[in-house]
Design a protein around this motif. Structure first.
Motif, mmCIF file in Angstrom:
data_model
loop_
_atom_site.group_PDB
_atom_site.id
_atom_site.type_symbol
_atom_site.label_atom_id
_atom_site.label_comp_id
_atom_site.label_asym_id
_atom_site.label_seq_id
_atom_site.Cartn_x
_atom_site.Cartn_y
_atom_site.Cartn_z
ATOM 1 N N LEU A 103 10.135 0.165 -11.337
ATOM 2 C CA LEU A 103 8.880 0.141 -10.857
ATOM 3 C C LEU A 103 8.762 1.456 -9.423
ATOM 4 C CD1 LEU A 103 9.944 -3.305 -9.209
ATOM 5 C CD2 LEU A 103 7.670 -2.558 -10.850
ATOM 6 N N GLY A 104 9.590 2.251 -9.226
ATOM 7 C CA GLY A 104 9.258 3.542 -9.058
ATOM 8 C C GLY A 104 10.573 3.190 -7.452
ATOM 9 N N HIS A 133 2.241 -10.583 3.612
ATOM 10 C CA HIS A 133 3.129 -10.811 5.052
ATOM 11 C C HIS A 133 3.883 -9.346 5.172
ATOM 12 C CE1 HIS A 133 2.407 -15.112 4.399
ATOM 13 N NE2 HIS A 133 3.363 -15.552 3.638
ATOM 14 N N LEU A 134 4.158 -9.154 4.203
ATOM 15 C CA LEU A 134 4.680 -7.934 5.075
ATOM 16 C C LEU A 134 3.619 -6.291 5.139
ATOM 17 C CD1 LEU A 134 7.638 -7.474 1.617
ATOM 18 C CD2 LEU A 134 8.116 -8.044 4.398
ATOM 19 N N ASN A 135 2.914 -6.871 4.814
ATOM 20 C CA ASN A 135 1.579 -5.686 5.140
ATOM 21 C C ASN A 135 1.074 -6.184 6.538
ATOM 22 O OD1 ASN A 135 0.117 -3.580 4.861
ATOM 23 N ND2 ASN A 135 -1.645 -4.502 4.336
ATOM 24 N N SER A 136 1.570 -7.576 6.618
ATOM 25 C CA SER A 136 0.963 -7.949 8.052
ATOM 26 C C SER A 136 1.678 -8.017 8.809
ATOM 27 C CB SER A 136 0.958 -9.705 8.129
ATOM 28 O OG SER A 136 0.076 -9.834 9.178
ATOM 29 N N LEU A 137 3.136 -7.420 9.195
ATOM 30 C CA LEU A 137 4.114 -7.388 9.710
ATOM 31 C C LEU A 137 3.894 -6.271 10.121
ATOM 32 C CD1 LEU A 137 7.097 -9.817 8.563
ATOM 33 C CD2 LEU A 137 5.369 -10.168 10.708
ATOM 34 N N PRO A 184 1.040 -0.878 0.074
ATOM 35 C CA PRO A 184 -0.261 0.400 -0.136
ATOM 36 C C PRO A 184 0.967 1.101 0.323
ATOM 37 C CG PRO A 184 -1.197 -1.126 1.741
ATOM 38 C CD PRO A 184 0.356 -2.304 1.334
ATOM 39 N N SER A 185 0.477 2.159 -0.570
ATOM 40 C CA SER A 185 1.073 3.697 -0.850
ATOM 41 C C SER A 185 1.202 4.306 0.559
ATOM 42 C CB SER A 185 0.551 4.263 -1.843
ATOM 43 O OG SER A 185 -0.994 4.633 -1.637
#
Length: 420
Positions: A286-287, A374-378, A260-261
């Protein structure tokens, strides 16, 4: 600290090239055995990057004094052939090592006979190299060590450590499986680094009575961190790896681009390799340039500092196009000891160390969406990070203490000599 009980044991570590910065598992084993009081020498076919030995953790051992290089530095094919013809010719004329030189030309040794490797080594050693044990890292090195023993250049029991590439991608090479059958039959110990590779070796015909899992460990005193609250607004993500296909780093970048941004993160990559420029170009496309940082190669102490910085260690390993696979990455063990949460894949021996939702998070290979989830959850659940990190420290302490693992190996080798 030295342990006098091991002082009478003489062991050679046998590798293709020494030293190689990315082969921390070899360097860790050497220094640990020395600390355990073992008389350690290093037998390498070719010299590597000598700067590696000047690292603060290695310099006190003065390992350059312990190395014997069996062949001249790598050069062009014709230069190498000319050099070897000269060595073999002089050896045959002088006659001191004629028997072993001629033995190295036997057809059963295939390429190592045709390219004069064995005979060249024989020509430069008038007396056999004697050890209690030779520990050869990778199957190809085990094959060379066994061949040198067969022609009389080496006198030692031989234990071969199988890491991954040697029983995946290299099986496609001509004569590899034939050479392995001789290795299985003629040498004393076969040491896969994971249960998966043990199963693979047994399926290839290895004798179960001489096949034992020998994991590569880490120096917990260097990487073990105190429990700290890492709940910050910016998620610190780290990868330490060689930039090769099986590391799956393009999927790491794809996953980051899917976050997410509103999510704040910083991603550091430590390492080098053939895909570096390609990965930098992908990051730019990918910026991600403001969030992704390529730090280059680092020594062990510098890596330990980066591990302590990290909240998450990202290791999205995959099976390479040529079939190459990981064993159990030492970098994952280092990260677990340092308090970083592992986000990795259901690849090779990784699930033997990292249990999903217990001491880390795992995704299918090449699944950038799952990695991103997974990254967002952490990021959203700092309590989950702390729980997984605590469990990871406990797991790695039980399974990957390099001192305990090498003491167990010494016990195994001692018992082998006693009962055979």
């Amino acid at each position: 600290m030295n342990f006098p009980c091991c002082a009478s044991v003489k062991i050679a570590i046998f590798v293709d090239v020494f030293p190689i910065a990315s082969q921390t598992f070899v360097l860790n084993q050497i220094t640990t055995l020395i600390d355990l009081g073992v008389d350690v020498e290093i037998l390498a076919l070719y010299p590597g990057d000598q700067i590696v030995l000047s690292q603060p953790s290695l310099a006190p051992y003065q390992l350059q004094r312990n190395v014997t290089y069996l062949l001249a530095p790598k050069r062009t094919v014709w230069q190498q052939l000319g050099h070897r013809l000269s060595k073999v010719g002089k050896g045959l004329i002088l006659g001191k090592n004629r028997r072993t030189i001629l033995a190295g030309l036997k057809p059963e040794f295939s390429a190592q006979a045709r390219n004069l490797m064995l005979s060249t080594i024989a020509a430069t050693h008038s007396a056999p190299l004697k050890f209690d044990w030779v520990i050869a890292h990778f199957g190809s090195s085990g094959v060379v060590a066994n061949n040198l023993r067969q022609i009389g250049v080496l006198e030692a029991n031989i234990a071969t450590v199988f890491h991954g590439q040697d029983i995946t991608a290299e099986l496609k090479f001509k004569h590899t499986q034939q050479n392995y059958q001789r290795l299985f039959k003629e040498t004393e110990l076969l040491l896969p680094v994971s249960e998966l590779w043990k199963t693979q070796l047994l399926s290839m015909g290895a004798d179960e009575s001489k096949t034992y899992v020998q994991r590569m460990g880490v120096d917990l005193s260097l990487f073990m961190a105190r429990r700290t609250d890492k709940s910050t607004k910016v998620l610190h993500i780290l990868t330490v790896a060689r930039f090769s296909q099986k590391k799956g780093l393009k999927y790491a970048l794809q996953a980051l681009a899917k976050l997410p941004s509103t999510m704040q993160f910083s991603y550091r990559l430590v390492g080098y390799g053939e895909l570096e420029e390609e990965l930098k170009a992908q990051s730019s496309a990918l910026g991600l340039n403001d969030k992704v940082h390529f730090l280059g190669a680092m020594n062990t102490q510098q890596v330990a500092e980066q591990m302590r910085w990290a909240d998450v260690f990202l290791q999205p390993s995959i099976t390479a196009d040529n079939g190459d696979k990981e064993g159990v990455p030492v970098s994952i063990m280092e990260a677990m000891a340092s308090g970083a949460v592992i986000v990795s894949t259901l690849h090779s021996g990784i699930p033997e160390l990292v249990a999903h939702n217990v001491n880390g998070l795992l995704a299918p290979e090449k699944d950038a969406d799952a990695l991103a989830q997974h990254l967002n959850s952490l990021y959203l659940k700092p309590d989950l990070r702390l729980e997984l990190a605590d469990n990871a420290r406990e797991r790695v302490s039980a399974l990957a203490d390099v001192v305990k693992l090498n003491q167990q190996l010494l016990d195994l080798m001692s018992n082998y000599k006693r009962y055979h």
